[in-house]
Design a protein around this motif. Structure first.
Motif, PDB file in Angstrom:
ATOM      1  N   GLU A  33       0.378  -1.093  -0.150  1.00 23.76           N
ATOM      2  CA  GLU A  33      -0.114  -0.061   0.066  1.00 23.76           C
ATOM      3  C   GLU A  33       1.068   1.358   0.143  1.00 23.76           C
ATOM      4  N   ARG A  34       2.256   1.579   0.411  1.00 20.97           N
ATOM      5  CA  ARG A  34       2.886   2.780   0.619  1.00 20.97           C
ATOM      6  C   ARG A  34       3.480   2.640  -0.115  1.00 20.97           C
ATOM      7  N   ARG A  35       3.681   1.910  -1.115  1.00 24.59           N
ATOM      8  CA  ARG A  35       4.430   1.871  -2.185  1.00 24.59           C
ATOM      9  C   ARG A  35       3.405   2.560  -3.296  1.00 24.59           C
ATOM     10  N   LEU A  36       2.731   1.664  -3.655  1.00 24.22           N
ATOM     11  CA  LEU A  36       1.296   2.355  -4.767  1.00 24.22           C
ATOM     12  C   LEU A  36       1.263   3.487  -3.993  1.00 24.22           C
ATOM     13  N   GLU A  38       3.193   5.990  -2.583  1.00 20.61           N
ATOM     14  CA  GLU A  38       4.157   6.785  -3.460  1.00 20.61           C
ATOM     15  C   GLU A  38       4.173   6.977  -4.715  1.00 20.61           C
ATOM     16  N   PHE A  39       3.809   5.871  -5.533  1.00 26.49           N
ATOM     17  CA  PHE A  39       4.164   5.917  -6.705  1.00 26.49           C
ATOM     18  C   PHE A  39       3.232   6.867  -7.449  1.00 26.49           C
ATOM     19  N   LEU A  40       1.502   6.533  -7.082  1.00 27.30           N
ATOM     20  CA  LEU A  40       0.336   7.019  -7.082  1.00 27.30           C
ATOM     21  C   LEU A  40       0.750   8.590  -7.014  1.00 27.30           C
ATOM     22  N   LEU A  41       1.671   9.138  -6.089  1.00 24.62           N
ATOM     23  CA  LEU A  41       2.015  10.587  -5.555  1.00 24.62           C
ATOM     24  C   LEU A  41       2.921  11.127  -6.759  1.00 24.62           C
ATOM     25  N   ARG A  58      13.348  11.349  -5.887  1.00 30.34           N
ATOM     26  CA  ARG A  58      12.609  11.221  -5.118  1.00 30.34           C
ATOM     27  C   ARG A  58      13.069  10.751  -3.667  1.00 30.34           C
ATOM     28  N   GLU A  59      13.963  11.381  -3.226  1.00 26.48           N
ATOM     29  CA  GLU A  59      14.713  11.461  -1.628  1.00 26.48           C
ATOM     30  C   GLU A  59      14.071  12.712  -1.038  1.00 26.48           C
ATOM     31  N   GLY A  60      13.804  13.766  -2.238  1.00 20.77           N
ATOM     32  CA  GLY A  60      13.634  15.047  -1.435  1.00 20.77           C
ATOM     33  C   GLY A  60      12.143  14.328  -1.081  1.00 20.77           C
ATOM     34  N   VAL A  66       6.590  12.756   3.926  1.00 23.91           N
ATOM     35  CA  VAL A  66       7.190  12.101   5.369  1.00 23.91           C
ATOM     36  C   VAL A  66       6.878  10.562   5.718  1.00 23.91           C
ATOM     37  N   ASP A  67       7.533   9.700   4.447  1.00 22.22           N
ATOM     38  CA  ASP A  67       7.631   8.715   4.057  1.00 22.22           C
ATOM     39  C   ASP A  67       6.558   7.960   3.534  1.00 22.22           C
ATOM     40  N   PHE A  68       5.548   9.168   2.613  1.00 23.16           N
ATOM     41  CA  PHE A  68       4.769   8.649   2.019  1.00 23.16           C
ATOM     42  C   PHE A  68       3.806   8.263   2.810  1.00 23.16           C
TER      43      PHE A  68
END
Length: 196
Positions: A33-36, A38-41, A58-60, A66-68
């Motif tokens: 969920e968190r990675r999905l 992240e990619f959505l944003l 991406r790191e920024g 806050v780590d998505f």
């Protein structure tokens, strides 16, 4: 490990960051969920820009957002927006920043209703990655009937910056579709991975 002599999709060029993304992430089926999210944003942030621009930031984004974490992002207010607009480590576009916050809130509403992002995204392909067999980059579409359906579904749920082209890029990124060219070493690797 990146091997420069391998045949790859031409879009990743010679940039080591792009090659690593192509070789290790792009097209790999993702269900976290968190990675999905992240990619959505990130795909929304990329609209109108090159993907390498987003990869370099991406790191920024991970730090600024806050780590998505959708619960924390959903609480961002005008002070946070001002802080983000001053942050050169991300794309400083008010509409995109506000959309990211809005999307975190939409995701929490989806959770509250008993749903999740994984099911909503993967329902467009009945949970099984689409395997395309493109020979040249020009054959790869910018949107499909599935990305249009995903866009309609996400918009209905209140998400923003989720047009059909952004949704197709998301589908490619998280492995809902395998759009590696058939000449690319990752095409076969991912097809075999999907079958195992």
């Amino acid at each position: 490990m990146n091997s420069p002599e391998r045949d790859r999709c031409g879009w990743c060029g010679k940039d080591p960051l792009y090659i690593a993304y192509h070789d290790q992430e792009w097209g790999v089926p993702e269900h976290d969920e968190r990675r999905l999210f992240e990619f959505l944003l990130l795909e929304g942030a990329q609209a109108g820009l090159s993907w390498i621009t987003i990869l370099r930031k991406r790191e920024g984004y991970r730090q600024a957002f806050v780590d998505f974490d959708p619960e924390r992002i959903a609480r961002f207010d005008e002070r946070d927006i001002a802080r983000l607009l001053a942050n050169a480590a991300i794309v400083r576009n008010r509409l995109k920043i506000e959309a990211a916050i809005h999307n975190a809130r939409a995701l929490l509403e989806l959770y509250d209703a008993g749903g999740n992002l994984d099911d909503r995204l993967w329902q467009q392909v009945d949970g099984t990655p689409l395997r395309n067999h493109w020979q040249v980059l020009e054959q790869v579409p910018v949107s499909t009937s599935q990305s249009k359906a995903m866009s309609r579904d996400l918009r209905k749920l209140g998400f923003k910056f989720v047009g059909p082209t952004i949704c197709y890029a998301l589908m490619q990124a998280v492995g809902i579709v395998n759009d590696h060219l058939i000449t690319c070493f990752r095409h076969t690797e991912l097809d075999h991975r999907d079958m195992s």
